[in-house]
Design an enzyme around this catalytic site. Sequence first.
Site, PDB file in Angstrom:
ATOM      1  N   LYS A 227      -4.830  -2.827  13.766  1.00  0.00           N
ATOM      2  CA  LYS A 227      -4.399  -1.676  14.847  1.00  0.00           C
ATOM      3  C   LYS A 227      -4.956  -1.763  16.037  1.00  0.00           C
ATOM      4  O   LYS A 227      -6.061  -1.768  16.303  1.00  0.00           O
ATOM      5  CB  LYS A 227      -4.582  -0.347  13.982  1.00  0.00           C
ATOM      6  CG  LYS A 227      -3.802  -0.264  12.919  1.00  0.00           C
ATOM      7  CD  LYS A 227      -3.723   1.197  12.075  1.00  0.00           C
ATOM      8  CE  LYS A 227      -2.935   1.332  10.561  1.00  0.00           C
ATOM      9  NZ  LYS A 227      -3.702   0.410   9.750  1.00  0.00           N
TER      10      LYS A 227
ATOM     11  N   GLU B 248       0.626  -1.286   0.037  1.00  0.00           N
ATOM     12  CA  GLU B 248       0.068   0.125  -0.022  1.00  0.00           C
ATOM     13  C   GLU B 248       0.781   1.363   0.133  1.00  0.00           C
ATOM     14  O   GLU B 248       1.995   1.198   0.460  1.00  0.00           O
ATOM     15  CB  GLU B 248      -0.827  -0.063   1.169  1.00  0.00           C
ATOM     16  CG  GLU B 248      -0.116   0.048   2.513  1.00  0.00           C
ATOM     17  CD  GLU B 248      -0.979   0.441   3.786  1.00  0.00           C
ATOM     18  OE1 GLU B 248      -1.976   1.483   3.771  1.00  0.00           O
ATOM     19  OE2 GLU B 248      -1.245  -0.298   4.580  1.00  0.00           O
TER      20      GLU B 248
END
Length: 324
Positions: A177, A43
């Site tokens: 996360k 990404e």
Amino acid sequence: MPGLLRARRTDAVRLDAVTTFHLRHGVEVADALRVGRPVVALESTIVSHGLPRPDNLRVAREIEQTVRDAGAVPATIGMVAGQLVVGLDDAELTRLATVDDVAKLSVRDLAVAAATDADGATTVAATSAVAAAAGIRVFATGGLGGVHREAAQSFDESADLTTLARTPIAVVCAGVKSILDSGATLERLETLGVGVVGYRTRRFPGFYLTDGGFDLDWSVDSPEQVAAALAAQEQHGLHSGGLVVANPLPTDEQLDPALHDRTLAEGLMLLRREGVTGKAVTPFLLAHFHSATEGASLAVNIRIILRNADLAAQIAVASAARQA
């Protein structure tokens, strides 16, 4: 469609039922895909939004080199002047790392960004969709997006989850996360039919932390096992969604758990006080972690993505070997 540029190695690819995009492949990536060499998608959001300058460009190059060192070709995905590029060259990578108005692009943003000739960095969702459309089956990132805390009130859930439900790609990550709700995210992944396997673990990692506090049903012990799972998925044709490969940090490399918990509590309090919402939540909290831990979280973040890039490359190599 206005704003789409045509250049070398350009293919028309259908990402959904209504929109056709043109993907420009970098020369190295195009050659690798043509001859069946292993390729790993990366990404670009980590370059433009995830890491501070000047670390962002240095780390982006290190990630690509890590993939190469493990025997695969890196394909960093992003949008340059309205065109989706699979395999940014160094000049394009530098552009996304240093320009101030780079947009953060999820799947829903791609059409408008293309039409307005925007520069954009692709999220996990957008990178997964573009990579799969380009024929890439393995993707390395740091942490997956997921269900946000207090989502019952805000309905804040990452598009990463619904995109993976319909995108055939393996995403190597360190869980979600830790600023998110890991338990709720695992429940949503189950509902959406997205497979989750631990790499040499039966516990879901917590990004900065080795153990995120939740059990996993499946574990794999080698890149070859992941490659076999991907091959079985394709051969059986029963499911076209993604596979999350959860790769935990070793315990001696994780962020100190007490420091993590204290920093997270402070960050969530600041988040509510300042009214931060939507796309701004994750970068706000990551910046708080970086500041409050005096750079310790950044060092851990970098170790995470480099380890995931290495494992993803090994999986891509194993997958290519099965098809040789």
